[in-house]
Design a protein around this motif. Structure first.
Motif, PDB file in Angstrom:
ATOM      1  N   ARG A 229     -47.537  18.943  55.386  1.00  0.00           N
ATOM      2  CA  ARG A 229     -47.502  18.746  56.385  1.00  0.00           C
ATOM      3  C   ARG A 229     -48.672  17.847  57.304  1.00  0.00           C
ATOM      4  O   ARG A 229     -47.826  17.957  58.643  1.00  0.00           O
ATOM      5  N   LEU A 230     -48.787  16.872  56.114  1.00  0.00           N
ATOM      6  CA  LEU A 230     -49.099  15.864  56.637  1.00  0.00           C
ATOM      7  C   LEU A 230     -47.812  14.274  58.049  1.00  0.00           C
ATOM      8  O   LEU A 230     -48.060  14.730  58.862  1.00  0.00           O
ATOM      9  N   SER A 231     -47.162  14.766  57.152  1.00  0.00           N
ATOM     10  CA  SER A 231     -46.260  14.187  57.810  1.00  0.00           C
ATOM     11  C   SER A 231     -45.549  14.669  58.609  1.00  0.00           C
ATOM     12  O   SER A 231     -44.084  13.615  59.173  1.00  0.00           O
ATOM     13  N   GLY A 232     -44.756  16.072  58.731  1.00  0.00           N
ATOM     14  CA  GLY A 232     -43.795  16.689  58.839  1.00  0.00           C
ATOM     15  C   GLY A 232     -42.323  16.634  58.716  1.00  0.00           C
ATOM     16  O   GLY A 232     -41.636  16.952  59.603  1.00  0.00           O
ATOM     17  N   TYR A 233     -42.316  15.787  57.301  1.00  0.00           N
ATOM     18  CA  TYR A 233     -40.437  16.024  57.218  1.00  0.00           C
ATOM     19  C   TYR A 233     -40.944  16.657  55.777  1.00  0.00           C
ATOM     20  O   TYR A 233     -41.955  16.826  55.055  1.00  0.00           O
ATOM     21  N   ALA A 234     -40.249  17.259  55.997  1.00  0.00           N
ATOM     22  CA  ALA A 234     -39.240  17.681  54.302  1.00  0.00           C
ATOM     23  C   ALA A 234     -38.820  17.774  53.866  1.00  0.00           C
ATOM     24  O   ALA A 234     -38.134  16.615  53.571  1.00  0.00           O
ATOM     25  N   TRP A 235     -38.534  18.161  52.547  1.00  0.00           N
ATOM     26  CA  TRP A 235     -38.332  17.442  50.904  1.00  0.00           C
ATOM     27  C   TRP A 235     -36.692  16.949  51.236  1.00  0.00           C
ATOM     28  O   TRP A 235     -36.114  16.391  51.306  1.00  0.00           O
ATOM     29  N   GLU A 236     -35.791  17.741  52.473  1.00  0.00           N
ATOM     30  CA  GLU A 236     -33.960  17.480  52.718  1.00  0.00           C
ATOM     31  C   GLU A 236     -34.161  16.770  53.675  1.00  0.00           C
ATOM     32  O   GLU A 236     -33.400  15.942  53.454  1.00  0.00           O
ATOM     33  N   ASN A 237     -35.077  16.373  54.426  1.00  0.00           N
ATOM     34  CA  ASN A 237     -35.006  15.191  55.624  1.00  0.00           C
ATOM     35  C   ASN A 237     -35.692  13.656  54.632  1.00  0.00           C
ATOM     36  O   ASN A 237     -34.913  13.244  54.942  1.00  0.00           O
ATOM     37  N   LEU A 238     -36.111  14.079  53.734  1.00  0.00           N
ATOM     38  CA  LEU A 238     -36.062  12.284  52.581  1.00  0.00           C
ATOM     39  C   LEU A 238     -35.553  11.688  52.013  1.00  0.00           C
ATOM     40  O   LEU A 238     -34.523  11.112  51.608  1.00  0.00           O
ATOM     41  N   ILE A 239     -34.153  12.496  50.961  1.00  0.00           N
ATOM     42  CA  ILE A 239     -33.527  12.709  49.972  1.00  0.00           C
ATOM     43  C   ILE A 239     -32.756  11.770  50.861  1.00  0.00           C
ATOM     44  O   ILE A 239     -32.589  10.663  50.020  1.00  0.00           O
ATOM     45  N   PRO A 240     -31.584  11.367  51.500  1.00  0.00           N
ATOM     46  CA  PRO A 240     -30.805  10.477  51.798  1.00  0.00           C
ATOM     47  C   PRO A 240     -31.695   8.864  51.839  1.00  0.00           C
ATOM     48  O   PRO A 240     -30.914   7.746  51.090  1.00  0.00           O
ATOM     49  N   CYS A 241     -32.425   8.909  52.655  1.00  0.00           N
ATOM     50  CA  CYS A 241     -33.335   7.523  52.249  1.00  0.00           C
ATOM     51  C   CYS A 241     -34.280   7.806  51.247  1.00  0.00           C
ATOM     52  O   CYS A 241     -34.202   6.124  50.051  1.00  0.00           O
ATOM     53  N   VAL A 242     -34.561   7.915  49.586  1.00  0.00           N
ATOM     54  CA  VAL A 242     -35.198   7.943  49.037  1.00  0.00           C
ATOM     55  C   VAL A 242     -34.221   7.898  47.749  1.00  0.00           C
ATOM     56  O   VAL A 242     -33.926   7.347  47.213  1.00  0.00           O
ATOM     57  N   GLU A 243     -33.157   8.219  48.454  1.00  0.00           N
ATOM     58  CA  GLU A 243     -31.331   8.031  46.975  1.00  0.00           C
ATOM     59  C   GLU A 243     -31.656   6.541  47.202  1.00  0.00           C
ATOM     60  O   GLU A 243     -31.337   5.912  46.064  1.00  0.00           O
ATOM     61  N   LYS A 244     -31.605   5.736  48.416  1.00  0.00           N
ATOM     62  CA  LYS A 244     -31.405   4.400  48.388  1.00  0.00           C
ATOM     63  C   LYS A 244     -32.651   4.225  47.613  1.00  0.00           C
ATOM     64  O   LYS A 244     -32.088   2.683  47.150  1.00  0.00           O
ATOM     65  N   LEU A 245     -33.872   4.178  47.728  1.00  0.00           N
ATOM     66  CA  LEU A 245     -34.454   3.793  46.939  1.00  0.00           C
ATOM     67  C   LEU A 245     -34.592   3.580  46.019  1.00  0.00           C
ATOM     68  O   LEU A 245     -34.928   2.873  45.265  1.00  0.00           O
ATOM     69  N   LEU A 246     -34.505   4.899  44.973  1.00  0.00           N
ATOM     70  CA  LEU A 246     -34.176   4.771  43.885  1.00  0.00           C
ATOM     71  C   LEU A 246     -32.995   4.134  43.307  1.00  0.00           C
ATOM     72  O   LEU A 246     -33.158   3.900  41.682  1.00  0.00           O
ATOM     73  N   ILE A 247     -31.799   4.253  43.875  1.00  0.00           N
ATOM     74  CA  ILE A 247     -30.903   3.017  43.862  1.00  0.00           C
ATOM     75  C   ILE A 247     -31.184   1.844  43.328  1.00  0.00           C
ATOM     76  O   ILE A 247     -31.239   1.617  42.132  1.00  0.00           O
ATOM     77  N   ALA A 248     -31.761   1.070  44.161  1.00  0.00           N
ATOM     78  CA  ALA A 248     -32.289  -0.316  44.235  1.00  0.00           C
ATOM     79  C   ALA A 248     -33.610  -0.413  42.973  1.00  0.00           C
ATOM     80  O   ALA A 248     -33.792  -0.785  42.283  1.00  0.00           O
ATOM     81  N   HIS A 249     -34.274   1.037  42.576  1.00  0.00           N
ATOM     82  CA  HIS A 249     -35.435   1.204  41.880  1.00  0.00           C
ATOM     83  C   HIS A 249     -34.388   0.563  40.374  1.00  0.00           C
ATOM     84  O   HIS A 249     -34.764   0.273  39.660  1.00  0.00           O
TER      85      HIS A 249
END
Length: 354
Positions: A229-249
């Protein structure tokens, strides 16, 4: 500027957030077509070094690198000129985001060791000329939101009492908040390391940093309703960016483990040669591990090195970035291998005492 948590929950903070969301819709387009794109990582590291030296806020650092990205995307300039451009972007960003007494002075910049190693001497006239060129390029508009502008607003509800760790109630809310802050800082730095993250809106990158941190810390639900609610982003919207962050991690964890194994082997070899018993191997403990910065390498997943890495609560957070003109090879396309970004990330983060 650090503000109290309660401030971020007020109406003024909500109004500022909405103004930033509206402003990000009008950000200049980024094509990623700079002829010097292979040098970007070097100059991003250079800006990070100087920002850490002067203790500039993350917002100033992110804005400086964003200004550099936009300028490089529009102009074909030489390596020597890019040094001047990078430092001018840093000065403009710090003048816009920091207090006046924190803005680096010309004499102090010239006295830095990295300046002498680059055989670079800044002049007042040269900096003024470059700052005017940058301001004209951006139509005198430096009100450009970055991921760092949004992160504190999301962190105001990033961890709450109702969250669970591995299905159990939180052992310590304050301790969890400290880890969350350190991991989001780490992922924000990751987002600066490759221009691929400019494909996402800054507010989405900030939300992905929070989501990735919750995955690493095994907090559930991974993306609670309040953050959606606060961000306006559902989990599905975040997956592509989260994937790239976790690959780097994942790449950082593997590199740290490899580096630790090499150090242990060298230590054991020295102990054996001196006739003393070998030390017992210590395996990677992620929250207390400090990562060694290396020269820029090709590829985010294969060559990513963060400027800082989260340590234990209250532990120092410092930068070991080494800006080197060597090893500045062009980056290949971003790796496309799948990554486990389901509602439960598989890497164990041993950061909660029970």
């Amino acid at each position: 500027m650090e503000l109290e948590d309660q401030w971020w929950k007020g109406q003024l903070a909500a109004d500022i957030y909405q103004a930033l969301r509206c402003k990000e819709l009008k950000l200049p387009s980024y094509r990623g077509q700079s002829p010097q794109l292979n040098l970007r990582r070097y100059f991003a590291d250079l800006i990070a070094i100087i920002c850490n030296r002067f203790c500039l806020c993350p917002v100033a650092r992110h804005l400086a690198i964003y200004l550099l990205d936009l300028f490089m995307d529009r102009y074909d300039v030489t390596m020597q000129q890019l040094h001047m451009v990078s430092l001018s972007c840093l000065l403009l960003a710090s003048k816009f985001e920091e207090r006046e007494d924190r803005v680096p002075k010309l004499e102090t910049l010239n006295s830095l060791g990295c300046m002498s190693s680059m055989n670079l001497v800044l002049t007042k006239q040269g900096l003024l000329h470059m700052e005017l060129l940058l301001l004209e390029t951006f139509s005198w508009n430096l009100y450009l939101p970055t991921a760092a502008h949004f992160i504190d607003y999301y962190l105001s509800v990033g961890v709450l009492d109702g969250d669970l760790h591995d299905g159990w109630p939180l052992a310590s809310l304050e301790k969890t908040k400290l880890y969350m802050a350190k991991y989001t800082d780490y992922f924000l730095e990751v987002s600066l390391q490759d221009h691929i993250f400019l494909c996402f809106a800054p507010s989405l990158v900030a939300a992905a940093c929070v989501a990735a941190s919750r995955l690493i810390l095994h907090l559930s639900p991974s993306w609670p309703t309040r953050l959606q609610r606060l961000s306006g982003y559902a989990w599905e919207n975040l997956i592509p960016c989260v994937e790239k962050l976790l690959i780097a991690h994942d790449s950082d964890v593997k590199e740290a483990s490899k580096q630790q194994c090499l150090e242990q082997q060298q230590s054991q070899a020295l102990l054996h040669s001196s006739g003393q018993p070998a030390a017992v191997s210590q395996f990677l403990q992620l929250p207390s591990m400090q990562f060694t910065q290396k020269a820029p390498q090709a590829g985010l997943a294969a060559g990513h090195r963060s400027a800082s890495y989260p340590q234990g609560p209250g532990g120092p957070q410092q930068s070991d970035t080494q800006a080197s003109a060597a090893c500045l090879d062009p980056k290949p396309s971003f790796p496309s291998r799948a990554y486990p970004v389901s509602m439960h990330y598989s890497y164990q983060a041993p950061c909660f005492d029970r």
